[in-house]
Write an enzyme that holds these catalytic residues in place. Structure first.
Site, PDB file in Angstrom:
ATOM      1  N   HIS A 244      46.072  44.382  45.892  1.00  0.00           N
ATOM      2  CA  HIS A 244      47.489  44.143  45.624  1.00  0.00           C
ATOM      3  C   HIS A 244      47.857  44.777  44.284  1.00  0.00           C
ATOM      4  O   HIS A 244      47.034  45.476  43.684  1.00  0.00           O
ATOM      5  CB  HIS A 244      47.813  42.639  45.683  1.00  0.00           C
ATOM      6  CG  HIS A 244      46.955  41.798  44.794  1.00  0.00           C
ATOM      7  ND1 HIS A 244      47.323  41.461  43.518  1.00  0.00           N
ATOM      8  CD2 HIS A 244      45.730  41.250  44.988  1.00  0.00           C
ATOM      9  CE1 HIS A 244      46.381  40.720  42.970  1.00  0.00           C
ATOM     10  NE2 HIS A 244      45.391  40.579  43.839  1.00  0.00           N
ATOM     11  N   ALA A 245      49.053  44.573  43.823  1.00  0.00           N
ATOM     12  CA  ALA A 245      49.615  45.308  42.685  1.00  0.00           C
ATOM     13  C   ALA A 245      48.765  45.299  41.416  1.00  0.00           C
ATOM     14  O   ALA A 245      48.493  46.350  40.844  1.00  0.00           O
ATOM     15  CB  ALA A 245      51.015  44.803  42.370  1.00  0.00           C
TER      16      ALA A 245
END
Length: 85
Positions: free
Chosen positions: A15-16
């Site tokens: 994820h980010a």
């Protein structure tokens, strides 16, 4: 050329936050670094490309490193993946 595979164990996948950190690690090296996952390929030095892989828990990430500092880059990336994903 150095290659290795890593299976994502993090419940959220790439994820980010970890994607951004992974790109920072990749950018430390002059070698060309490529990630392959789920039939998609990405330049490891581009955040959007890494995010677009959609790598989730249980997916295999194949890493290819080619260049003058490939051994160091591959070792550092593998260390990062094991510690964070």
């Amino acid at each position: 050329m150095k290659k290795f595979s890593y299976t994502i164990v993090d419940t959220l996948g790439i994820h980010a936050r970890p994607a951004g950190e992974l790109v920072k690690v990749a950018k430390q090296f002059s070698s060309t670094i490529k990630f392959d996952c789920n039939g998609k390929s990405a330049d490891a030095k581009r955040l959007i490309a890494v995010m677009s892989l959609g790598a989730k828990q249980g997916h295999q990430l194949d890493v290819s490193v080619d260049g003058a500092d490939e051994a160091d880059a591959a070792a550092k990336l593998e260390e990062f993946l094991k510690a964070n994903l």
